[in-house]
Motif scaffolding. Structure first.
Motif, mmCIF file in Angstrom:
data_model
loop_
_atom_site.group_PDB
_atom_site.id
_atom_site.type_symbol
_atom_site.label_atom_id
_atom_site.label_comp_id
_atom_site.label_asym_id
_atom_site.label_seq_id
_atom_site.Cartn_x
_atom_site.Cartn_y
_atom_site.Cartn_z
ATOM 1 N N HIS A 117 0.913 -1.237 -0.061
ATOM 2 C CA HIS A 117 -0.116 0.046 0.131
ATOM 3 C C HIS A 117 0.943 1.161 0.098
ATOM 4 O O HIS A 117 0.562 2.196 -0.463
ATOM 5 N N HIS B 147 1.804 9.020 14.616
ATOM 6 C CA HIS B 147 0.870 7.791 13.808
ATOM 7 C C HIS B 147 1.153 8.014 12.339
ATOM 8 O O HIS B 147 1.335 7.185 11.533
ATOM 9 N N SER B 148 1.491 9.433 11.987
ATOM 10 C CA SER B 148 1.484 9.732 10.468
ATOM 11 C C SER B 148 2.900 9.293 9.890
ATOM 12 O O SER B 148 2.964 8.771 9.058
ATOM 13 N N SER C 114 2.997 5.493 10.000
ATOM 14 C CA SER C 114 2.121 4.692 9.010
ATOM 15 C C SER C 114 2.545 4.789 7.700
ATOM 16 O O SER C 114 2.398 4.097 6.681
ATOM 17 N N VAL D 176 -5.961 1.560 -7.627
ATOM 18 C CA VAL D 176 -6.930 2.603 -6.857
ATOM 19 C C VAL D 176 -8.273 2.204 -7.392
ATOM 20 O O VAL D 176 -9.445 2.151 -6.990
ATOM 21 N N VAL E 201 -15.219 -1.441 -4.216
ATOM 22 C CA VAL E 201 -16.017 -0.826 -3.235
ATOM 23 C C VAL E 201 -17.277 -0.305 -3.915
ATOM 24 O O VAL E 201 -18.213 -0.503 -2.893
ATOM 25 N N SER F 37 -17.577 3.380 3.484
ATOM 26 C CA SER F 37 -16.415 3.242 2.245
ATOM 27 C C SER F 37 -16.725 4.022 0.974
ATOM 28 O O SER F 37 -17.852 4.073 0.349
ATOM 29 N N ASP G 285 -7.768 14.390 -5.836
ATOM 30 C CA ASP G 285 -7.087 13.308 -6.299
ATOM 31 C C ASP G 285 -7.974 12.366 -7.005
ATOM 32 O O ASP G 285 -8.714 11.695 -6.160
ATOM 33 N N TYR H 256 -7.709 9.601 -8.139
ATOM 34 C CA TYR H 256 -7.623 8.285 -7.868
ATOM 35 C C TYR H 256 -7.144 8.119 -6.446
ATOM 36 O O TYR H 256 -5.954 7.868 -6.050
ATOM 37 N N ARG H 257 -7.908 8.031 -5.458
ATOM 38 C CA ARG H 257 -7.667 8.224 -4.196
ATOM 39 C C ARG H 257 -7.640 6.782 -3.637
ATOM 40 O O ARG H 257 -8.382 6.034 -3.979
ATOM 41 N N GLU H 258 -6.520 6.676 -2.780
ATOM 42 C CA GLU H 258 -6.136 5.265 -2.414
ATOM 43 C C GLU H 258 -7.235 4.957 -1.326
ATOM 44 O O GLU H 258 -7.570 5.956 -0.485
ATOM 45 N N SER H 259 -7.699 3.649 -0.848
ATOM 46 C CA SER H 259 -8.478 3.462 0.229
ATOM 47 C C SER H 259 -7.605 3.565 1.279
ATOM 48 O O SER H 259 -6.499 3.328 1.484
ATOM 49 N N ALA I 137 -5.715 7.523 9.139
ATOM 50 C CA ALA I 137 -4.663 8.508 8.776
ATOM 51 C C ALA I 137 -4.855 9.903 9.659
ATOM 52 O O ALA I 137 -6.125 10.146 10.252
ATOM 53 N N GLN J 56 4.363 19.411 4.768
ATOM 54 C CA GLN J 56 3.690 18.208 4.199
ATOM 55 C C GLN J 56 3.290 18.289 2.954
ATOM 56 O O GLN J 56 3.349 17.303 2.169
ATOM 57 N N PRO K 198 1.790 13.594 6.594
ATOM 58 C CA PRO K 198 0.507 12.933 6.915
ATOM 59 C C PRO K 198 0.497 11.658 6.026
ATOM 60 O O PRO K 198 0.839 12.039 5.026
ATOM 61 N N CYS K 199 0.038 11.010 6.730
ATOM 62 C CA CYS K 199 -0.634 9.776 5.768
ATOM 63 C C CYS K 199 -1.968 10.054 5.206
ATOM 64 O O CYS K 199 -2.903 10.176 5.792
ATOM 65 N N CYS L 118 -3.206 7.787 3.314
ATOM 66 C CA CYS L 118 -3.905 6.847 2.574
ATOM 67 C C CYS L 118 -5.263 6.383 2.879
ATOM 68 O O CYS L 118 -5.970 6.787 3.701
#
Lengths: 518, 210
Positions: A112, A163-164, A167, A494, A501, B15, B32, B34-37, B42, B197, B207-208, B210
């Motif tokens: 991922h 966390h950021s 992860s 994605v 989904v 979701s 975006d 194509y946003r990833e799940s 996050a 960031q 930041p994540c 994801c």
């Protein structure tokens, strides 16, 4: 862009076929990240069999209804961190009682978050010739490598940012990647000059000419100057990919700062051998029809006794025991990556080597990991076996598939997923007094470990095939700009995941909905 | 000196309704296709300055929407000062899911939590399945804030977060003394951090998404 949609469609089709074939398995968000790596790596006839084996024998724990198995792995990871660096682990636990930030890495086998295809292919190469639990060790190595950054964030009071930070992944570079770029340039422009050997290609950027001189990094300089001994030009296109893939494997370790990783270089040698024996069989596969895949897979294995042997030595030299003789050039402290303020890129191989060292020092049997108190007897971490060859075929696969029906045997502290049980309870009970209660439900038959040997097929097929990823990758490179293959390798995935989904995929695969919780 | 607040905000919802996209628009003003799940959760931060120069720093926990991640959610909404529960105006089922989340929040979260119901994807109103009247009526019945947004066009996004920022200092207890001090320091740094960031420099404070 058209290529992206085509790949999306291929991914979608592959996932649909897998979930039609293995109806007990459920999709999880992130699964498509993993399968995308296969799609971009393997020749078409291998895709479904490898996806199936990988799912049944490595991803199975996560393909039931709940998250509990991977939460179990998080607890093992937490124990491993406490062993490797107790004070750092204590600091981390202040922020988060369980290393939830590692969830996506463990769940998606790093697919991922890994930024480029060559990097994740390297991780998969490493991972597929090790037991499934190796992801926990790699996850730990990554977390340990970020100690300095975490400590700074803690000092600054930016606890949420921990966390950021954790992860995501540190900035990585990979000797392999440089070689890959050269390969692409050969493919696309057929004009690779020898001088480029001394050029550092680590800073890849989409659309830009991916070459950048970094004279300020003597290590890279040194590495790229090294001759690539395995790079022997060969006429046919498939051989070119093979030889290139071998060359990508060798310099990665040989020229790394970690000059002491003798075992690692043996390993790579093993991978070389196995990958060299691969092309013929892969070509055979390309001619095979899809219906006969599974049989083809097993015949492939038995046919390739040499491959089998070499990969045996491979896994043995791998079962990481390089540490008995800690060499002076490699710090043996649990966190050798203590980094200055501006974190430099970390060589991926350093992380992999550190993961191997952690495995050697704190093997799965280490009592303080409490692996057998956390994970159940039918978790892939226990059923996985590298011994034995030849498949149990469909029966073994069916049994493996049916394990997901008994989540209480996959992780021992299993809680019914439907309960909105506030993690407050599970969380605060936490690590100090882990759930030790054994499953009270009557156990269904426990699948013998022996039946899991089919895995070997999966490992071999995948390992070998990943080693020759040049075959398929090469096609893509010809197909258009190569930039997105690196920087945006996941992007099309994605979309396909999104299709799932939304449940809007063509074909109306109604049962898929269950897996998505939709 | 102007007042500074720091609040924990959690995003919940089915979701693919656009939780991460909403945050991305709010924090970085980006979108975006194509946003990833999101896997797990996050964490991001963004600071809002109100008209009276009060600054509100949001610590945003963006959760994964897939059902299997549901058991993680309490960890993120516990202690949250505010929650944005997102649905997709083109999917009736996503409003049902939002109702479920709101019930759970009302039962399990801090009683003073400020909840905003947010209908995302307003740019797709041609495919609308959830009317504004229906959602608004439900929000009023439950005492929720309500708004429609388009993470894609940006419409309504800052409005909903600003509205929450305005409401919070009145309703929520002011941050602890220590927290307030820290909050002040953090708020003054936040601009720098956020720039970092968006440039993804050094892999730090990143930041994540994801």
């Amino acid at each position: 862009m058209n290529q992206r949609y085509a790949l999306q469609a291929q991914l979608h089709d592959l996932l649909v076929r897998l979930f039609r074939r293995r109806r007990l398995l459920s999709y999880f968000q992130g699964y498509h990240d993993i399968i995308t790596v296969l799609l971009l790596t393997l020749p078409a006839p291998l895709l479904l069999p490898c996806t199936e084996k990988l799912s049944l024998y490595r991803l199975r724990d996560s393909m039931g209804k709940g998250l509990e198995p991977v939460l179990g792995l998080l607890r093992v990871l937490s124990n491993l961190l406490s062993l490797a660096d107790p004070s750092y682990a204590a600091l981390l636990e202040q922020t988060s009682p369980l290393p939830y930030y590692a969830l996506s890495n463990l769940l998606t086998l790093f697919a991922h978050d890994m930024p480029t295809l060559p990097l994740i292919q390297h991780v998969f190469d490493w991972m597929l010739c090790r037991p499934p639990l190796c992801v926990v060790y790699l996850g730990a190595a990554i977390i340990l490598s970020r100690k300095a950054e975490v400590e700074r964030l803690e000092e600054e009071g930016e606890e949420g940012m921990v966390h950021s930070l954790l992860s995501g992944l540190p900035e990585l570079w990979d000797g392999d990647e440089e070689e890959q770029v050269k390969e692409e340039k050969v493919d696309v422009e057929r004009e690779v000059k020898i001088e480029e050997e001394s050029v550092n290609l680590e800073e890849l950027e989409e659309e830009k000419v991916p070459i950048r001189h970094t004279p300020d990094d003597p290590t890279n300089e040194e590495e790229t100057i090294l001759p690539a001994p395995a790079l022997s030009p060969t006429p046919s296109s498939s051989s070119i990919s093979i030889s290139t893939s071998t060359s990508t494997l060798t310099p990665a370790t040989d020229s790394e700062h970690i000059t002491t990783a003798k075992a690692e270089s043996n390993v790579d040698h093993g991978e070389l051998e196995s990958s060299q024996s691969a092309p013929a069989s892969v070509l055979v596969f390309e001619n095979g029809d899809m219906d006969g895949q599974v049989e083809l897979t097993s015949s492939f294995i038995s046919e390739e006794e040499g491959t089998l042997n070499s990969s045996h030595t491979l896994t043995h030299s791998l079962s990481p025991s390089p540490s008995p003789s800690p060499s002076p050039t490699r710090p043996t402290s649990p966190s050798p990556f203590t980094r200055p303020k501006r974190a430099p890129k970390i060589p991926l191989t350093a992380l992999l080597t550190h993961a191997d060292e952690l495995y050697a020092t704190y093997p799965p049997s280490h009592p303080s990991l409490r692996l057998s108190e956390i994970m159940g007897p039918q978790s892939v971490v226990f059923t996985w076996s590298e011994g034995g060859a030849g498949g149990e075929g469909e029966e073994g696969d069916d049994e493996a598939e049916s394990i997901v029906l008994h989540p209480e045997l996959i992780v021992l502290s299993y809680l019914e997923p439907s309960l909105p049980s506030p993690p407050s309870s599970s969380e605060e009970e936490g690590e100090k007094k882990p759930h030790r209660r054994k499953p009270s439900k009557p156990k269904p038959k426990i699948i013998e470990t022996r039946t899991m040997v089919v895995l070997l097929s999966a490992v071999l097929v995948l390992g070998v095939s990943l080693a020759v990823y040049g075959i398929r990758g090469g096609h893509h490179h010809h197909g258009g700009g190569s930039g997105w293959m690196r920087a945006g390798w996941k992007k099309f995935g994605v979309g396909a995941g999104g299709l799932f989904v939304n449940g809007a995929g063509p074909g109306g695969v109604e049962r898929l909905g269950a897996g998505f919780g939709g | 000196m102007s007042k500074q607040f720091q609040f924990k905000l959690v995003l919940l919802g089915e979701s693919a309704v656009g939780k991460s996209s909403l945050v991305l628009r709010f924090v970085k003003d980006q979108f975006d296709d194509y946003r990833e799940s999101t896997i797990g959760a996050a964490f991001l931060t963004q600071t809002v300055t109100l008209e009276d120069q009060t600054t509100v720093k949001f610590e945003i926990w963006d959760t994964a929407g897939q059902e299997r991640y549901k058991s993680l959610a309490p960890m993120y909404y516990r202690n949250a000062n505010c929650a944005v529960v997102v649905y997709d105006i083109t999917q009736t089922t996503s409003l049902e899911k939002a109702r479920t989340w709101i019930r759970e929040l009302q039962r399990q979260a801090d009683p003073s939590i400020v909840i905003a119901l947010c209908g995302n994807k307003s740019d797709l109103s041609a495919r609308r399945q959830v009317t504004q009247e229906e959602a608004k009526k439900y929000a009023e019945e439950e005492g929720l804030m309500w708004g429609e947004t388009s993470a894609k066009s940006g419409e309504g996004v800052s409005d909903i977060f600003t509205a929450i920022a305005k409401k919070l200092p009145q309703t929520a207890a002011p941050p602890k003394a220590g927290g307030a001090a820290r909050s002040g320091a953090a708020a003054s740094r936040a601009g720098v951090d956020l720039n970092k960031q968006s440039n993804a420099l050094g892999g730090q404070n990143e930041p994540c998404n994801c």
